[in-house]
Design an enzyme around this catalytic site. Structure first.
Site, short mmCIF file in Angstrom:
data_model
loop_
_atom_site.label_atom_id
_atom_site.label_comp_id
_atom_site.label_asym_id
_atom_site.label_seq_id
_atom_site.Cartn_x
_atom_site.Cartn_y
_atom_site.Cartn_z
CG HIS A 1 -33.02 -30.16 15.77
ND1 HIS A 1 -33.25 -31.08 16.77
CD2 HIS A 1 -33.96 -29.20 15.94
CE1 HIS A 1 -34.27 -30.69 17.50
NE2 HIS A 1 -34.72 -29.55 17.03
CG HIS B 1 -37.03 -37.89 22.37
ND1 HIS B 1 -38.00 -37.02 22.85
CD2 HIS B 1 -36.42 -37.22 21.35
CE1 HIS B 1 -37.96 -35.89 22.16
NE2 HIS B 1 -37.02 -35.99 21.25
CG PHE B 2 -36.14 -40.98 16.68
CD1 PHE B 2 -35.62 -39.74 16.35
CD2 PHE B 2 -36.46 -41.85 15.65
CE1 PHE B 2 -35.42 -39.38 15.03
CE2 PHE B 2 -36.26 -41.50 14.33
CZ PHE B 2 -35.74 -40.25 14.02
CG HIS B 3 -39.50 -45.50 18.32
ND1 HIS B 3 -38.16 -45.69 18.57
CD2 HIS B 3 -39.80 -46.24 17.23
CE1 HIS B 3 -37.67 -46.53 17.66
NE2 HIS B 3 -38.63 -46.88 16.84
CE1 TYR C 1 -39.52 -28.56 15.72
CE2 TYR C 1 -37.15 -28.59 15.32
CZ TYR C 1 -38.22 -28.54 16.20
OH TYR C 1 -37.99 -28.47 17.54
NE ARG D 1 -28.10 -42.36 21.53
CZ ARG D 1 -28.05 -41.36 20.65
NH1 ARG D 1 -28.75 -41.42 19.53
NH2 ARG D 1 -27.31 -40.29 20.89
NE ARG D 2 -25.79 -43.48 17.20
CZ ARG D 2 -25.54 -42.33 17.83
NH1 ARG D 2 -24.84 -42.32 18.94
NH2 ARG D 2 -25.98 -41.18 17.35
#
Length: 550
Positions: free
Chosen positions: A217, A368-370, A221, A433-434
């Site tokens: 996580h 969300h990641f993209h 950042y 996913r995956r």
């Protein structure tokens, strides 16, 4: 212009970053067509090889090299040229990271490491893949300590002074990175490598995942804070104003040291080996990270309004029209910021226990990641590229390049809206996913997922194709400004490194007392992790042998 040897180091980092970007985006293009069931890969290549390569090369390698190229440029500009020791260790760090990158990439392409970006046990890759990952981390540490050494030299020569804001933010990010990497280094060195080479038979799966997410996580950042640095320090210069608040900016970055690390369990809310209390505690700490993000949003819009009114903006929103929308460097970064609003909202959903149950293992997470890393971070890096590369090479950033820059940003925005929106909605419907394409043996309920206009896999493939074309246009701009554009002869053609002035007079000096913040960070980490990790080790299950499912 910074010293030639510093420019060379920064350019090598940016060059390797964009090589990784090129390969990673090609893998992404292949993925969307496979998920659309419109492409059959050759026998020597499968979906999980390219999925792993896409994640590793874009999320880890591209970002890391670009960030260090950015750091080198800014630290040399704000603190002065690197000394011979700083330069030597920076190059050593660069080459160690590069050797690790090549090792890991070769293992992925050869089919020996299709374990995805998170490399969850008990999926088992070649031991050399984990050695490559370890070298990547060690190389970044060497480069980080070189930058810290440069900062220490400056502090000794300027006793009692607060460091320039860019340098402060760089050191903050490095401190967070080094503390966060302790988890992944521990699991790779003491769990994965002995297990992968057959020195031990089993691995403690729960412990390995917990140590990964201790790192995983704050890794987000590590990508995001350099983008924040551009927002805080570079955008005001482009707008012709000072940093909105020096002390607010420093406080926001300090809070990321404290609250970005002891939150990994919110990625493990569905795992049974961690008690609800520790999950709850880390979810609470996760929501604390919202505070520096809101401080940043407040600071940015304060900066925009100040600049707009300075340029004659009237009325409640008249300042908005007075911003320099014709400057692609500003517009690209503004669009990146705008994407972070829905991206941040999605993060709140992911970290909420009940809502996470709905979206955890679905395409929502991919979307969300993209919309967080793939747009706010990546598009900020693109905006930085438009002035960073010409500044380092001394070449013109011509009007043609500016127009191409706008086309690239617009196409990236359209492609990401199409692809990530379809991924979010498909995730809410239940698409996993995956995985490669799956219709659950043509089950009617599953096939309904793909009937909508936005949830059609064709829409995702169209979005991915537009993103790939945008990426190729960006590569063209990078190659032109790095090697082929004419040299800037006139002073007006030189591209400057735009670091804004900040008023440090009222900034409390304790904000730069690193021992306070490192101490509090470790205290929070011990509170959040000591007891659950002790339980995973003391009450360890027999462990799992390795599985190779490809």
């Amino acid at each position: 212009m910074i010293a030639a040897q510093d420019r060379k180091l920064a350019l090598w980092n940016i060059g390797v970053a964009y090589i990784a970007f090129l390969i990673g985006t090609l893998c992404g293009l292949l993925q969307v067509f496979i998920r659309n069931d419109a492409l059959q890969l050759p026998s020597w290549l499968d979906y999980y090889q390219i999925l792993t390569a896409h994640g590793v090369l874009l999320a880890l390698i591209f970002t890391t090299y670009f960030i260090f190229g950015f750091f080198v440029t800014g630290m040399s500009k704000s603190l002065g040229s690197f000394g011979p020791k700083v330069l030597l260790y920076s190059w050593i760090g660069f080459w160690v990271t590069t050797i690790g990158t090549v090792m890991a990439t070769v293992m992925i392409i050869s089919g020996e490491a299709s374990v995805l970006y998170t490399f969850y046990a008990p999926l088992k890759a070649s031991g050399w893949y984990y050695v490559g990952l370890a070298l990547v981390i060690v190389g970044t540490w060497i480069s980080s300590f070189a930058l810290v050494g440069h900062y220490v030299v400056w502090r000794k020569a300027h006793k009692g002074e607060l460091s320039p804001l860019f340098a402060f933010m760089t050191i903050t990010t490095i401190i967070m990175w080094i503390i966060a990497c302790l988890g992944v280094v521990a699991t790779v060195l003491f769990q994965y490598i002995p297990w992968a080479f057959g020195w031990v038979e089993t691995i403690n799966v729960e412990l390995s995942r917990s140590l990964f997410w201790y790192f995983g996580h704050p890794l987000v950042y590590f990508w995001l804070l350099p983008a924040y640095m551009a927002w805080y320090v570079i955008v005001p210069k482009l707008l012709g104003v000072k940093v909105f608040s020096d002390s607010l900016a420093r406080l926001a970055f300090v809070l990321f040291i404290l609250f970005s690390i002891p939150v990994g369990f919110h990625h493990q809310l569905t795992e049974p080996g961690i008690s609800n209390f520790w999950k709850f505690l880390q979810v609470v700490l996760t929501f604390m990270v919202i505070i520096p993000s809101l401080l940043t949003a407040f600071s940015m819009f304060g900066t925009f309004e100040r600049a707009g009114r300075k340029n004659g903006g009237q009325g409640l929103f008249g300042w908005f029209t007075k911003l320099p929308w014709k400057d692609v460097r500003f517009t690209s970064i503004f669009v990146a910021m705008a994407f972070f609003i829905p991206g941040g909202a999605g993060g709140i959903i992911n970290a909420s226990f009940q809502l996470n149950e709905v979206v955890h293992n679905t395409m929502w997470i991919v979307g969300h990641f993209h919309i967080t890393v793939g747009t706010p971070v990546a598009m900020t890096f693109m905006g930085l590229t438009f002035w960073l590369v010409p500044y380092l090479t001394g070449r013109k950033f011509s009007k043609v390049m500016q127009k191409l820059g706008f086309i690239q940003i617009i196409t990236w925005t359209i492609g990401m809206l199409l692809m990530s929106t379809s991924q979010h909605i498909l995730g809410l419907l239940g698409a996993p996913r995956r995985t490669a394409y799956t219709g659950y043996n043509n089950h009617p309920s599953a096939l309904e997922w793909f009937d909508g206009i936005l949830t059609n896999h064709v829409t995702m493939a169209v979005g991915g194709s537009i993103l790939f074309l945008s990426a190729m246009l960006l590569i063209y701009i990078v190659v032109m400004t790095m090697f082929l554009s004419p040299k800037a002869e006139l002073e007006a053609d030189f591209v400057e490194f735009p670091l804004a002035d900040s008023d440090k007079e009222h900034t409390p000096k304790f904000l730069e007392n690193w021992w306070i913040w490192i101490g509090i960070a470790f205290a929070l980490i011990i509170i959040a992790y000591a007891i659950p990790l002790y339980g995973m080790i003391h009450h360890a299950p027999p462990g799992s042998e390795g599985f190779k499912t490809w």
